[in-house]
Scaffold this active site. Structure first.
Site, PDB file in Angstrom:
ATOM      1  N   GLY A 192      30.446  47.996  37.630  1.00  0.00           N
ATOM      2  CA  GLY A 192      31.351  47.126  36.817  1.00  0.00           C
ATOM      3  C   GLY A 192      32.859  46.507  36.762  1.00  0.00           C
ATOM      4  O   GLY A 192      33.351  48.152  35.743  1.00  0.00           O
ATOM      5  N   GLY A 193      32.921  45.617  35.972  1.00  0.00           N
ATOM      6  CA  GLY A 193      34.241  45.464  35.211  1.00  0.00           C
ATOM      7  C   GLY A 193      34.157  45.618  33.913  1.00  0.00           C
ATOM      8  O   GLY A 193      35.094  46.148  33.332  1.00  0.00           O
ATOM      9  N   PHE A 194      33.488  46.334  32.895  1.00  0.00           N
ATOM     10  CA  PHE A 194      32.977  47.026  31.591  1.00  0.00           C
ATOM     11  C   PHE A 194      32.318  48.382  32.002  1.00  0.00           C
ATOM     12  O   PHE A 194      32.892  49.059  31.242  1.00  0.00           O
ATOM     13  CB  PHE A 194      32.293  45.573  31.281  1.00  0.00           C
ATOM     14  CG  PHE A 194      33.299  44.786  31.078  1.00  0.00           C
ATOM     15  CD1 PHE A 194      34.115  44.625  30.608  1.00  0.00           C
ATOM     16  CD2 PHE A 194      32.612  43.270  31.096  1.00  0.00           C
ATOM     17  CE1 PHE A 194      34.956  43.916  29.751  1.00  0.00           C
ATOM     18  CE2 PHE A 194      33.697  42.206  30.583  1.00  0.00           C
ATOM     19  CZ  PHE A 194      34.572  42.579  30.048  1.00  0.00           C
ATOM     20  N   GLY A 195      32.002  48.937  33.421  1.00  0.00           N
ATOM     21  CA  GLY A 195      31.780  49.873  32.884  1.00  0.00           C
ATOM     22  C   GLY A 195      30.531  50.929  34.043  1.00  0.00           C
ATOM     23  O   GLY A 195      30.148  49.586  34.640  1.00  0.00           O
ATOM     24  N   ASP A 247      27.297  33.826  34.295  1.00  0.00           N
ATOM     25  CA  ASP A 247      27.940  35.179  35.379  1.00  0.00           C
ATOM     26  C   ASP A 247      26.681  35.388  36.409  1.00  0.00           C
ATOM     27  O   ASP A 247      26.426  36.748  36.544  1.00  0.00           O
ATOM     28  CB  ASP A 247      28.651  36.067  35.221  1.00  0.00           C
ATOM     29  CG  ASP A 247      29.859  37.216  36.031  1.00  0.00           C
ATOM     30  OD1 ASP A 247      30.220  36.881  37.308  1.00  0.00           O
ATOM     31  OD2 ASP A 247      29.974  38.016  36.206  1.00  0.00           O
ATOM     32  N   VAL A 286      26.780  52.638  35.253  1.00  0.00           N
ATOM     33  CA  VAL A 286      25.090  52.364  35.263  1.00  0.00           C
ATOM     34  C   VAL A 286      24.685  53.243  36.200  1.00  0.00           C
ATOM     35  O   VAL A 286      25.002  53.987  37.274  1.00  0.00           O
ATOM     36  CB  VAL A 286      24.894  50.943  36.042  1.00  0.00           C
ATOM     37  CG1 VAL A 286      23.245  51.102  35.266  1.00  0.00           C
ATOM     38  CG2 VAL A 286      25.236  49.795  35.169  1.00  0.00           C
ATOM     39  N   LYS A 340      24.076  51.694  30.812  1.00  0.00           N
ATOM     40  CA  LYS A 340      25.809  51.153  31.217  1.00  0.00           C
ATOM     41  C   LYS A 340      26.935  51.294  30.180  1.00  0.00           C
ATOM     42  O   LYS A 340      26.533  51.519  29.001  1.00  0.00           O
ATOM     43  CB  LYS A 340      25.502  49.780  31.184  1.00  0.00           C
ATOM     44  CG  LYS A 340      26.500  48.544  30.827  1.00  0.00           C
ATOM     45  CD  LYS A 340      26.157  47.540  31.247  1.00  0.00           C
ATOM     46  CE  LYS A 340      27.577  46.595  31.150  1.00  0.00           C
ATOM     47  NZ  LYS A 340      27.665  45.278  31.018  1.00  0.00           N
TER      48      LYS A 340
END
Length: 333
Positions: free
Chosen positions: A48-51, A165, A53, A67
């Protein structure tokens, strides 16, 4: 937890002390590294945008999802802290459970329960992705479960939480295809005396409520709008990313078919007629009610749960043109 409202700039030990105030279980980096086989690519569940998984397994056999924050930036830290604050005390069958986290030097990892059947986005790809085509019963149960999870966040949790979101990739499916809402990194807490906040726009194109995109005005009704779009995806079997830049954008298409009295054309043909027509119409009309252009015209998620739980007289639902943001068309339908 005022410290969680801004970027944290203290030491690692200060960070851990802050987390301990929320009774967050701390795991060691070595423990997570071993459990994920050194973050092996074969254990990657998604990005995803931040990391990224990864699936991991503790020594006692318990599976989990890790995550891993990928960008050491102010935004990344804010997202990490917001996710912890939002979900630590939120307990519901339709929310992913946070097991704890890892904070070690520059490494920050959130540890969640492992959910067996990947994301709803993956399931909507159907047989093309090696996923069994979803039955009507499964789809309607998924819609209801998401509605109940959001109703809990909006009406039962204190303070209220606006997710910001809601989308197919942020809904995970367990072994029975029951939905669990995840990824609370951009969620907002709403105390009882707050009706809306003006904030920068975050979220995913296609799911965003027009008043939020145009004016940056966030309310619970922004989640309601996103839920309406998601229901249209679930019932039609079409992902919003496939329609966002075309005249066949799902919200627009549903309204046109409603005006033509052909709403059942929205239903996924892969179900091959195996669905109750009146119930399918109800779900689509509830989705249209959720995507009304004016926020006050949309139902609350509590009302949505009631509408989906019983036969509905369609006069109960306001059937005005929905709102959406297109290429240069503002918020007109």
């Amino acid at each position: 937890m005022a410290l969680m409202k801004r970027c944290f700039c203290g030491s690692e030990e200060d960070f851990k002390e802050l987390l301990s105030l929320k009774n967050v279980q701390l795991f060691s980096y070595r423990e997570i590294k071993v459990a994920t086989n050194n973050f092996d690519h074969g254990n990657m569940l998604g990005r995803g945008g931040f990391g990224t998984v990864y699936k991991g397994t503790f020594q006692d056999g318990t599976a989990f999802a890790a995550k891993v924050l990928s960008v050491e930036s102010e935004q990344g830290i804010k997202e990490f802290l917001t996710e912890i604050e939002s979900i630590t005390e939120a307990k519901h069958a339709n929310l992913v459970s946070l097991l704890g986290c890892c904070v070690q030097r520059q490494k920050k990892i959130l540890i969640y329960e492992y959910v067996e059947n990947n994301s709803l986005d993956h399931a909507l790809q159907g047989s093309a992705a090696g996923v069994t085509d979803l039955s009507w019963s499964t789809r309607s149960d998924i819609c209801m479960g998401i509605a109940k999870g959001l109703s809990y966040l909006h009406e039962e949790h204190e303070p209220s939480i606006v997710h910001r979101d809601i989308k197919a990739s942020n809904v995970l499916l367990d072994r029975n295809y029951s939905p669990k809402i995840g990824d609370f990194g951009v969620a907002k807490l709403f105390p009882d005396n707050v009706t809306h906040v003006s904030t920068r726009v975050v979220g995913t194109t296609g799911y965003l409520a027009p008043e939020y995109v145009v004016h940056g005005q966030l309310t619970k009704k922004a989640d309601v709008y996103s839920f309406g779009v998601l229901v249209l995806e679930i019932i039609s079997g079409r992902r919003i990313s496939q329609t966002i830049r075309s005249d066949m954008f799902l919200v627009r298409q549903a309204w046109v078919l409603h005006e033509q009295r052909r709403l059942l054309d929205m239903v996924d043909a892969n179900m091959k007629g195996g669905y109750p027509e009146e119930e399918a119409l109800k779900f689509i009309k509830v989705a249209l009610a959720c995507t009304q252009a004016t926020p006050c015209s949309r139902p609350t998620m509590q009302q949505v749960v009631r509408l989906l739980s019983r036969p509905v007289c369609f006069d109960e639902l306001q059937m005005l043109p929905p709102g959406f943001v297109g290429d240069g068309d503002g918020d007109r339908p």
